[in-house]
Each structure stands twice: as C-alpha cells, then as structure tokens.
Design a protein around this motif. Structure first.
Motif, PDB file in Angstrom:
ATOM      1  N   THR A   1       4.949  11.275  -4.111  1.00 44.47           N
ATOM      2  CA  THR A   1       5.625  11.673  -2.884  1.00 44.47           C
ATOM      3  C   THR A   1       5.845  10.447  -2.008  1.00 44.47           C
ATOM      4  O   THR A   1       5.120   9.457  -2.118  1.00 44.47           O
ATOM      5  N   TYR A   2       6.851  10.546  -1.109  1.00 50.43           N
ATOM      6  CA  TYR A   2       7.059   9.469  -0.129  1.00 50.43           C
ATOM      7  C   TYR A   2       7.749  10.020   1.103  1.00 50.43           C
ATOM      8  O   TYR A   2       8.744  10.753   1.005  1.00 50.43           O
ATOM      9  N   ASP A   3       7.220   9.666   2.245  1.00 50.67           N
ATOM     10  CA  ASP A   3       7.798  10.028   3.545  1.00 50.67           C
ATOM     11  C   ASP A   3       8.023  11.537   3.660  1.00 50.67           C
ATOM     12  O   ASP A   3       9.065  11.989   4.148  1.00 50.67           O
ATOM     13  N   GLY A   4       7.074  12.315   3.161  1.00 53.22           N
ATOM     14  CA  GLY A   4       7.156  13.767   3.275  1.00 53.22           C
ATOM     15  C   GLY A   4       7.977  14.442   2.201  1.00 53.22           C
ATOM     16  O   GLY A   4       8.033  15.677   2.147  1.00 53.22           O
ATOM     17  N   ILE A   5       8.615  13.662   1.334  1.00 47.59           N
ATOM     18  CA  ILE A   5       9.430  14.239   0.254  1.00 47.59           C
ATOM     19  C   ILE A   5       8.625  14.229  -1.043  1.00 47.59           C
ATOM     20  O   ILE A   5       8.097  13.189  -1.443  1.00 47.59           O
ATOM     21  N   VAL A   6       8.539  15.385  -1.698  1.00 49.90           N
ATOM     22  CA  VAL A   6       7.815  15.495  -2.965  1.00 49.90           C
ATOM     23  C   VAL A   6       8.813  15.315  -4.100  1.00 49.90           C
ATOM     24  O   VAL A   6       9.794  16.057  -4.207  1.00 49.90           O
ATOM     25  N   TYR A   7       8.570  14.325  -4.935  1.00 44.90           N
ATOM     26  CA  TYR A   7       9.430  14.105  -6.099  1.00 44.90           C
ATOM     27  C   TYR A   7       8.866  14.918  -7.269  1.00 44.90           C
ATOM     28  O   TYR A   7       9.193  16.086  -7.428  1.00 44.90           O
ATOM     29  N   SER A   8       7.995  14.335  -8.088  1.00 39.64           N
ATOM     30  CA  SER A   8       7.325  15.150  -9.108  1.00 39.64           C
ATOM     31  C   SER A   8       5.947  15.592  -8.627  1.00 39.64           C
ATOM     32  O   SER A   8       5.375  16.544  -9.149  1.00 39.64           O
ATOM     33  N   GLY A   9       5.409  14.852  -7.640  1.00 41.53           N
ATOM     34  CA  GLY A   9       4.071  15.161  -7.167  1.00 41.53           C
ATOM     35  C   GLY A   9       2.985  14.751  -8.135  1.00 41.53           C
ATOM     36  O   GLY A   9       1.834  15.146  -7.986  1.00 41.53           O
ATOM     37  N   ARG A  10       3.350  13.912  -9.113  1.00 43.70           N
ATOM     38  CA  ARG A  10       2.389  13.503 -10.133  1.00 43.70           C
ATOM     39  C   ARG A  10       2.177  11.989 -10.088  1.00 43.70           C
ATOM     40  O   ARG A  10       3.031  11.224  -9.633  1.00 43.70           O
ATOM     41  N   TYR A  11       1.041  11.573 -10.592  1.00 41.27           N
ATOM     42  CA  TYR A  11       0.692  10.154 -10.689  1.00 41.27           C
ATOM     43  C   TYR A  11       1.716   9.430 -11.563  1.00 41.27           C
ATOM     44  O   TYR A  11       2.139   9.932 -12.607  1.00 41.27           O
TER      45      TYR A  11
ATOM     46  N   ARG B   1       0.833  -1.208   0.000  1.00 48.05           N
ATOM     47  CA  ARG B   1       0.000   0.000   0.000  1.00 48.05           C
ATOM     48  C   ARG B   1       0.867   1.258   0.000  1.00 48.05           C
ATOM     49  O   ARG B   1       0.571   2.233  -0.700  1.00 48.05           O
ATOM     50  N   ALA B   2       1.949   1.258   0.761  1.00 49.58           N
ATOM     51  CA  ALA B   2       2.828   2.424   0.830  1.00 49.58           C
ATOM     52  C   ALA B   2       3.469   2.712  -0.524  1.00 49.58           C
ATOM     53  O   ALA B   2       3.564   3.870  -0.951  1.00 49.58           O
ATOM     54  N   VAL B   3       3.895   1.661  -1.208  1.00 44.59           N
ATOM     55  CA  VAL B   3       4.507   1.837  -2.532  1.00 44.59           C
ATOM     56  C   VAL B   3       3.460   2.295  -3.545  1.00 44.59           C
ATOM     57  O   VAL B   3       3.718   3.167  -4.382  1.00 44.59           O
ATOM     58  N   GLY B   4       2.256   1.716  -3.483  1.00 43.89           N
ATOM     59  CA  GLY B   4       1.188   2.138  -4.379  1.00 43.89           C
ATOM     60  C   GLY B   4       0.806   3.591  -4.172  1.00 43.89           C
ATOM     61  O   GLY B   4       0.559   4.328  -5.134  1.00 43.89           O
ATOM     62  N   ASP B   5       0.768   4.033  -2.905  1.00 42.04           N
ATOM     63  CA  ASP B   5       0.452   5.438  -2.625  1.00 42.04           C
ATOM     64  C   ASP B   5       1.529   6.364  -3.176  1.00 42.04           C
ATOM     65  O   ASP B   5       1.224   7.468  -3.663  1.00 42.04           O
ATOM     66  N   ALA B   6       2.787   5.944  -3.096  1.00 38.70           N
ATOM     67  CA  ALA B   6       3.881   6.755  -3.655  1.00 38.70           C
ATOM     68  C   ALA B   6       3.744   6.852  -5.180  1.00 38.70           C
ATOM     69  O   ALA B   6       3.994   7.914  -5.767  1.00 38.70           O
ATOM     70  N   PHE B   7       3.354   5.754  -5.813  1.00 43.97           N
ATOM     71  CA  PHE B   7       3.141   5.753  -7.267  1.00 43.97           C
ATOM     72  C   PHE B   7       2.043   6.742  -7.638  1.00 43.97           C
ATOM     73  O   PHE B   7       2.158   7.479  -8.617  1.00 43.97           O
ATOM     74  N   LYS B   8       0.966   6.780  -6.834  1.00 39.43           N
ATOM     75  CA  LYS B   8      -0.174   7.640  -7.152  1.00 39.43           C
ATOM     76  C   LYS B   8       0.092   9.117  -6.862  1.00 39.43           C
ATOM     77  O   LYS B   8      -0.359   9.986  -7.603  1.00 39.43           O
ATOM     78  N   SER B   9       0.819   9.397  -5.790  1.00 42.28           N
ATOM     79  CA  SER B   9       0.981  10.783  -5.359  1.00 42.28           C
ATOM     80  C   SER B   9       2.277  11.442  -5.795  1.00 42.28           C
ATOM     81  O   SER B   9       2.386  12.680  -5.799  1.00 42.28           O
TER      82      SER B   9
ATOM     83  N   ASP C   1       4.862   8.508 -10.728  1.00 38.84           N
ATOM     84  CA  ASP C   1       6.256   8.902 -10.506  1.00 38.84           C
ATOM     85  C   ASP C   1       7.069   7.692 -10.030  1.00 38.84           C
ATOM     86  O   ASP C   1       6.884   7.200  -8.925  1.00 38.84           O
ATOM     87  N   LEU C   2       8.005   7.230 -10.866  1.00 38.94           N
ATOM     88  CA  LEU C   2       8.806   6.057 -10.504  1.00 38.94           C
ATOM     89  C   LEU C   2       9.890   6.391  -9.488  1.00 38.94           C
ATOM     90  O   LEU C   2      10.346   5.510  -8.757  1.00 38.94           O
ATOM     91  N   ALA C   3      10.324   7.660  -9.427  1.00 47.88           N
ATOM     92  CA  ALA C   3      11.324   8.039  -8.424  1.00 47.88           C
ATOM     93  C   ALA C   3      10.741   7.868  -7.030  1.00 47.88           C
ATOM     94  O   ALA C   3      11.366   7.279  -6.139  1.00 47.88           O
ATOM     95  N   ALA C   4       9.529   8.376  -6.836  1.00 48.96           N
ATOM     96  CA  ALA C   4       8.870   8.212  -5.539  1.00 48.96           C
ATOM     97  C   ALA C   4       8.575   6.740  -5.268  1.00 48.96           C
ATOM     98  O   ALA C   4       8.694   6.271  -4.124  1.00 48.96           O
ATOM     99  N   THR C   5       8.205   6.006  -6.305  1.00 45.81           N
ATOM    100  CA  THR C   5       7.880   4.589  -6.147  1.00 45.81           C
ATOM    101  C   THR C   5       9.098   3.788  -5.700  1.00 45.81           C
ATOM    102  O   THR C   5       9.016   2.991  -4.759  1.00 45.81           O
ATOM    103  N   ILE C   6      10.234   3.992  -6.355  1.00 41.05           N
ATOM    104  CA  ILE C   6      11.454   3.262  -5.998  1.00 41.05           C
ATOM    105  C   ILE C   6      11.947   3.684  -4.612  1.00 41.05           C
ATOM    106  O   ILE C   6      12.453   2.856  -3.838  1.00 41.05           O
ATOM    107  N   ALA C   7      11.789   4.971  -4.289  1.00 43.19           N
ATOM    108  CA  ALA C   7      12.165   5.417  -2.947  1.00 43.19           C
ATOM    109  C   ALA C   7      11.352   4.671  -1.895  1.00 43.19           C
ATOM    110  O   ALA C   7      11.890   4.235  -0.867  1.00 43.19           O
ATOM    111  N   ALA C   8      10.055   4.501  -2.147  1.00 39.98           N
ATOM    112  CA  ALA C   8       9.212   3.765  -1.209  1.00 39.98           C
ATOM    113  C   ALA C   8       9.624   2.307  -1.124  1.00 39.98           C
ATOM    114  O   ALA C   8       9.625   1.711  -0.040  1.00 39.98           O
ATOM    115  N   VAL C   9       9.998   1.715  -2.260  1.00 41.49           N
ATOM    116  CA  VAL C   9      10.422   0.314  -2.276  1.00 41.49           C
ATOM    117  C   VAL C   9      11.679   0.117  -1.422  1.00 41.49           C
ATOM    118  O   VAL C   9      11.769  -0.820  -0.624  1.00 41.49           O
TER     119      VAL C   9
END
Length: 309
Positions: A215-225, A205-213, A227-235
């Motif tokens: 963002t991860y752990d308070g850090i905004v990457y692109s802020g767009r649906y 769920r955490a990785v899926g939310d990062a993919f959708k938003s 985003d693989l940078a946020a997704t990999i960071a969550a992974v």
C-alpha cells in the motif's frame, strides 16, 4: 578430532580441548565453539551462529574443540498444539495409512499402540510434519546440542537430485526475498534509477514500507509483501520525487548516470551504426571513463551499497 599446523597432524582423543591459534581443524569429527556466544568457528576464524537447543552452549575460557555426533530424535511424546507443530522443521509426505487421532486441529499418523516416535506424522491444515529433529550433539557430556543444518543435496547422483536442487534454490530465494534488508535494498536502487541519486532516509523508508505492505498513501494495491506496483508508486509519488529543489539543495538533486551508461545512452541517442553494418564493438574504456563491463574491482560492482555522490 584432528588438527594440523601444516607440517604435522595432532589427534585429540578427549571430549574437549582448548583452542590454539597455530593449529587448524581439518577433521569433521569435532567442532570449535566460541564460548561467549556459541558461534561455530571454521577455517581461519570465520564465525557461524548456531541454533543451540534451549539457548545453552559451552562457555568459559578460550574457544574449545568438542567431539560431536549427529542424530535424529523425536520432538513430542504427546499430541502437540497446532502452534507447536509449526515449530517442526522437517516435512513429510501424506501418509498412506489412516490417522490414529483424527479429531481436533492436529491429526496424528503413527503407531497403532498410540506411542510417538521420530516417524510419527502430524497434519495441520493439510500440511504434514515429521515428529523429528536432526541435531548435532556434543559428545563430551551430551548436555549441549544444536540444530543440524539442512542439506538438500549431497551428490548429483542422489535420488530426485534435480528436485532437491530446485528446493534448495527456492529456499534461498525465499530467504533473501523475506530478509529484513530487502525492502530497503530494493527501494533505494529503484529510487536511484527513477528519481534521485541521493535519497533521504525518510524517502527510502517510505518506499520500503510500500514494498512490505503493498500500500502507499492510503491506496491498497495488492496489500501483499513485495508489491512492485505500490513500490513504484511510492518512488514516483513521494514528495521528494515531485518537489523542485532550490538553493544549495539543487547541487545534490537529480539522478547522475554511471559513466558507461551515459556513454551508451549517448550512442543510442545519436542512432550510431557501424558503417559496414557489423556489430558495434568497443575497446576497453576502463582507463578512459573508469568503467567497463566485467571490469569492476569487486564482486559488489563499481559502487558500494552506501555510496553517495
């Protein structure tokens, strides 16, 4: 409409009829509708959900065959709001004529007398929409209709066939990309490749939310649906990927490679080369390690989506 039992054809000249399990529709002049939810029944019982107008469809009794006709009709007879225009499904090229109504959020291109028909074009924020909908009407009484599914290409000989092919593929990719299951589907597979074979639902769920938003752990990457940078960071940064398991939990922790991937990695680590410097070719290993390219038992590869070790 017409049906067949494999030996004879049967014609129905009435507006509707009762379904029969021993007959199969073969003519496109009618549709078979499931009465409880309005699904279209095709082939040997496959159900396809339909977008019925106003949510109303034939009901009661067994699935019935209904004669039908397709038509294109106007949607609005007065100037709609921008939100209402957004519900239109058919786009339009930019009109060559000047707008008849040019003030407000919605511009109108149509007849000089100010009337609205299926050829009227609305403009909202630089995008153009045709005031039309293509519907399939059940000719029994004309009370029921559903949206006519779009067809991008009827024949390769159509005008602009190549552009239509690209439009259809792009629409499918957009649909799959924005499907509600995509973040979970992509997230779980990335976790299995980079972290653990058995991720928990909380981790997925955490990785899926990062993919959708984005963002991860308070850090905004692109802020767009997407985003693989946020997704990999969550992974890689999720606690389950960083905390060393202990006790019984260690028995299901870590990533286990598939048999063929493990074999290939071993060959590469050994820097194996053919003695005659020829391409390396393997005999089929399906019966030895249980896997081999193009030998999966189904189109879903060797493992089901919910497979767990």
């Amino acid at each position: 409409g017409c049906t067949t039992n494999g030996a004879k054809m049967y014609w129905n000249f009435h507006g509707s009829g009762q379904g029969r399990g021993d007959l199969m529709p073969i003519c496109k002049a009618h549709v078979v509708v499931k009465p409880d939810d309005g699904a279209l029944i095709v082939g040997r019982g496959t159900e396809i959900p339909l977008d019925w107008k106003d949510g109303k469809h034939p009901s009661g009794g067994a699935p019935g065959a209904h004669l039908m006709s397709a038509r294109t009709q106007a949607v609005f007879n007065k100037v709609p709001t921008a939100a209402e225009v957004a519900t239109l499904k058919i786009g339009a090229p930019k009109p060559s004529q000047a707008c008849q109504i040019c003030s407000g959020d919605v511009k109108v291109y149509g007849k000089s007398d100010g009337s609205f028909d299926a050829k009227t074009v609305f403009e909202v924020k630089g995008k153009f929409y045709l005031n039309a909908e293509s519907v399939v009407v059940l000719t029994t009484d004309g009370k029921f209709s559903f949206r006519n599914p779009p067809i991008f290409l009827r024949s390769k000989d159509d005008a602009n066939a190549e552009a239509q092919v690209h439009a259809e593929v792009s629409s499918l990719i957009d649909h799959l990309f924005h499907h509600s299951n995509t973040p979970v589907f992509v997230g779980k597979r990335l976790i299995q490749r980079f972290a653990t074979s058995n991720p928990s639902g909380r981790y997925i769920r955490a990785v899926g939310d990062a993919f959708k938003s984005g963002t991860y752990d308070g850090i905004v990457y692109s802020g767009r649906y997407g985003d693989l940078a946020a997704t990999i960071a969550a992974v890689l940064l999720h606690p389950e990927a960083r905390i060393q398991k202990k006790g019984q939990a260690m028995t299901i922790d870590g990533a286990l490679r598939e048999p063929f991937m493990k074999f290939i990695h071993m060959m590469r680590s050994m820097e194996y080369q053919d003695k005659a410097h020829q391409p390396v070719v393997f005999d089929e290993l399906q019966n030895v390690i249980g896997q081999f390219p193009f030998q999966s038992p189904t189109v879903f590869n060797f493992y089901r989506a919910d497979f767990e070790l």
